[in-house]
Design an enzyme around this catalytic site. Structure first.
Site, PDB file in Angstrom:
ATOM      1  N   GLU A  80       0.833  -1.201   0.000  1.00 26.80           N
ATOM      2  CA  GLU A  80       0.000   0.000   0.000  1.00 26.80           C
ATOM      3  C   GLU A  80       0.872   1.256   0.000  1.00 26.80           C
ATOM      4  OE1 GLU A  80      -3.111   0.110  -0.427  1.00 26.80           O
ATOM      5  OE2 GLU A  80      -3.653  -1.999  -0.139  1.00 26.80           O
ATOM      6  N   CYS A 142      -7.347  -2.264   7.978  1.00 28.23           N
ATOM      7  CA  CYS A 142      -5.975  -2.306   7.474  1.00 28.23           C
ATOM      8  C   CYS A 142      -5.415  -0.901   7.372  1.00 28.23           C
ATOM      9  CB  CYS A 142      -5.936  -3.025   6.129  1.00 28.23           C
ATOM     10  SG  CYS A 142      -6.330  -4.776   6.317  1.00 28.23           S
ATOM     11  N   HIS A 166      -1.178  -5.739   1.451  1.00 22.30           N
ATOM     12  CA  HIS A 166      -2.398  -6.537   1.311  1.00 22.30           C
ATOM     13  C   HIS A 166      -2.076  -7.780   0.487  1.00 22.30           C
ATOM     14  CE1 HIS A 166      -5.639  -3.458   2.451  1.00 22.30           C
ATOM     15  NE2 HIS A 166      -6.006  -4.594   3.033  1.00 22.30           N
TER      16      HIS A 166
HETATM   17  N1  PCA Z   1      -8.198  -7.116   5.952  1.00 25.77           N
HETATM   18  C1  PCA Z   1      -9.100  -6.020   6.288  1.00 25.77           C
HETATM   19  C2  PCA Z   1      -9.081  -5.967   7.771  1.00 25.77           C
HETATM   20  C3  PCA Z   1      -8.466  -7.213   8.243  1.00 25.77           C
HETATM   21  C4  PCA Z   1      -7.836  -7.813   7.056  1.00 25.77           C
HETATM   22  O1  PCA Z   1      -7.114  -8.807   7.039  1.00 25.77           O
HETATM   23  C5  PCA Z   1      -8.829  -4.735   5.542  1.00 25.77           C
HETATM   24  O2  PCA Z   1      -8.372  -4.800   4.385  1.00 25.77           O
HETATM   25  O3  PCA Z   1      -9.081  -3.660   6.067  1.00 25.77           O
END
Ligand code: PCA
Length: 201
Positions: A80, A142, A166
């Protein structure tokens, strides 16, 4: 040896498992590049996850922080670029659903990742793992944790690399869920290892 705090999340919403938990549990205690990996699982809770992360940082005193989250539906590994000072989205695991709230009232609107995200994507792609920079971590947990880590580092340890990756669903989760793509767990593990090696080099 340096220490890297690696975090994952518990299951949430329509996902009965979270592959970030498996990745973190498998890598906890291992050595990748110059880093000893210290793995921790965070709750999917707007009122707790940021403080949990900061608690681990204060206790473990890491040299770098990499947080992992599941992006169910994404096909690629996606470091990100930015964390927004916004809490908004689906209910968390406690049923709490903030709308248009700020994470830190006195904080800046956003922070950029301080991880080498372009180099991570290049290295992932070079070893055959699909990857791209993501320009939005969303406004759910996240993003919340990414913002919390960068806000802490900006105040207390400006040189500490911190950011968020992610990852797609695991194959096992994809089969259970039925509507999202999934990678074999070993490839998810390899992708996270490549990102940490990139940071170490
Ligand atoms: N993904 C979520 C919250 C927890 C996770 O593993 C997100 O992308 O916000």
């Amino acid at each position: 040896m340096k220490k890297l705090l690696l975090t994952g999340f518990e299951p949430f919403l329509s996902f009965p498992m979270n592959p970030t938990m498996q990745v973190v549990e498998k890598l906890d205690g291992s050595v990748i590049g110059d880093y000893l990996i210290c793995g921790k699982i965070l709750s999917v809770n707007f009122n707790a996850s940021g403080e949990e992360l900061i608690g681990h940082i204060n206790k473990e005193n890491p040299d770098a922080v990499l947080s992992l989250g599941l992006a169910g539906g994404r096909y690629k590994m996606t470091p990100e670029r930015v964390a927004l000072n916004v809490k908004d989205g689906e209910p968390d695991n406690e049923g709490h659903q903030p709308i248009d709230e700020t994470i830190e009232v006195a904080g800046p609107p956003a922070y950029f990742s301080t991880l080498p995200i372009r180099e991570m994507v290049n290295r992932l792609t070079n070893v055959g793992l699909p990857a791209a920079i993501s320009n939005s971590a969303g406004t759910y947990l996240c993003n919340n944790v990414m913002y919390a880590g960068l806000h802490w580092a900006a105040q207390y340890k400006p040189g500490m690399p911190s950011g968020f990756l992610h990852i797609p669903a695991s194959f096992e989760l994809a089969v259970q869920h039925g509507k999202i793509p999934g990678w074999p767990l070993d490839e998810l593990l390899k992708g996270v290892q490549v990102c940490i090696e990139t940071l170490s080099d």
